[in-house]
Design a protein around this motif. Structure first.
Motif, short mmCIF file in Angstrom:
data_model
loop_
_atom_site.label_atom_id
_atom_site.label_comp_id
_atom_site.label_asym_id
_atom_site.label_seq_id
_atom_site.Cartn_x
_atom_site.Cartn_y
_atom_site.Cartn_z
N SER A 1 -10.10 76.53 38.99
CA SER A 1 -9.54 75.67 37.96
C SER A 1 -10.34 75.78 36.67
CB SER A 1 -9.52 74.22 38.44
OG SER A 1 -9.30 73.34 37.36
N ALA B 1 -7.38 64.31 36.75
CA ALA B 1 -6.85 63.12 37.44
C ALA B 1 -5.35 63.02 37.24
CB ALA B 1 -7.54 61.87 36.92
N LYS B 2 -4.90 63.39 36.05
CA LYS B 2 -3.48 63.28 35.73
C LYS B 2 -2.63 64.25 36.53
CE LYS B 2 -0.31 63.30 31.78
NZ LYS B 2 -0.17 63.52 30.32
N ASP B 3 -3.10 65.49 36.71
CA ASP B 3 -2.29 66.47 37.46
C ASP B 3 -2.55 66.43 38.96
OD1 ASP B 3 -4.63 67.91 37.95
OD2 ASP B 3 -4.24 69.39 36.40
N GLY B 4 -3.40 65.49 39.40
CA GLY B 4 -3.60 65.29 40.83
C GLY B 4 -4.43 66.33 41.52
N SER B 5 -5.25 67.07 40.76
CA SER B 5 -6.02 68.16 41.38
C SER B 5 -7.40 67.72 41.86
CB SER B 5 -6.18 69.32 40.40
OG SER B 5 -6.85 68.89 39.23
N ILE B 6 -7.83 66.50 41.51
CA ILE B 6 -9.18 66.07 41.88
C ILE B 6 -9.32 65.94 43.40
CG2 ILE B 6 -10.76 64.10 41.84
CD1 ILE B 6 -10.25 63.77 38.94
N LYS B 7 -8.34 65.32 44.07
CA LYS B 7 -8.43 65.14 45.53
C LYS B 7 -8.46 66.49 46.25
CE LYS B 7 -6.19 60.60 45.74
NZ LYS B 7 -5.04 59.83 46.26
N ARG B 8 -7.62 67.41 45.80
CA ARG B 8 -7.58 68.74 46.43
C ARG B 8 -8.90 69.47 46.23
NH1 ARG B 8 -6.47 73.47 44.17
NH2 ARG B 8 -5.59 72.49 42.32
#
Length: 243
Positions: A140, A2-9
């Motif tokens: 990931s 969530a912190k590095d913004g990879s969840i949406k991708r």
């Protein structure tokens, strides 16, 4: 994640087949490997077990060559040869010495030494598959840890339907026999799984294995502190070879 913004991708790119290909097979292999290790824990002392468990480095090197065509340097091949020498020494020496003290050589061989060596083969295969997924498929490492935890848990839950452990869980409950100290290996394994995933993706399975052997010195020290049991002659000879 969530912190590095990879969840949406990842939510857009994730597929079931891709997940099973990258994480499903290694998770099932690791689940079987862990079951074998639990059998071996009961029949070998902690230092002997830890040193035999390091043979997974050899099998990791073998499977990374087969799957990834990743060659080892002359120095690494020499180190792997020393590792196999130590494993043979421990297998023969510890098996003989423990058999003479317990009077049951088959118990030590088939329920101590063989399970940990088979687990090492499986660990090498799973590690090479994880490296392939993270480095070739760019999967990931955080997502892979989550996927492998879920698939591995499902495999172990399925195995409880027929195993003695499953029968014990149904009779006494899942947390029967737990104490606050039980949380230490559980949490340590969980944190270690995340760290191993990161190290495997960045440095590769073989380098990861060479670094982890430093834990042998800690194991020897803790075994002496908690059990008052000094390493055997075979362990003292094999330890520098493994390191």
């Amino acid at each position: 994640m969530a912190k590095d913004g990879s969840i949406k991708r990842l939510a857009k790119e994730w597929t079931l087949m891709g997940s099973l290909t990258a994480s499903g097979l290694p998770a099932a292999i690791y689940a079987l490997q862990n079951s074998l290790l639990q059998i071996s824990y009961r029949n070998l002392d902690s230092l002997t077990f830890s040193m035999l468990n390091q043979t997974k480095i050899f099998f990791t090197a073998l499977f990374t060559y087969i799957i990834l065509r990743q060659r080892q340097s002359i120095q690494q091949i020499g180190a792997l040869f020393l590792l196999i020498m130590a494993a043979v020494l421990l297998s023969i020496g510890e098996g003989t010495s423990k058999a003479s003290s317990t009077g049951d050589p088959e118990q030590i061989l088939f329920y101590g030494i063989v399970p940990v060596l088979v687990a090492s083969v499986l660990s090498g295969l799973a590690s090479a598959l994880c490296q392939w997924a993270s480095q070739v498929k760019k999967h990931s490492s955080y997502l892979m840890t989550v996927e492998m935890s879920i698939v591995g848990s499902l495999c172990l839950l399925a195995s409880t339907s027929k195993s003695p452990d499953g029968e014990a869980i149904r009779r006494h409950g899942f947390f029967y026999g737990w104490t606050p100290l039980t949380l230490i290996p559980v949490v340590a394994n969980a944190v270690g799984g995340i760290l191993v995933g990161l190290v495997t993706s960045l440095a590769g399975g073989v380098r990861k294995g060479f670094v982890i052997v430093s834990a042998l010195l800690v194991t020897a020290m803790l075994q002496f502190l908690f059990e008052g049991k000094p390493p055997s002659v075979y362990c003292l000879v094999a330890l520098p070879l493994v390191i």
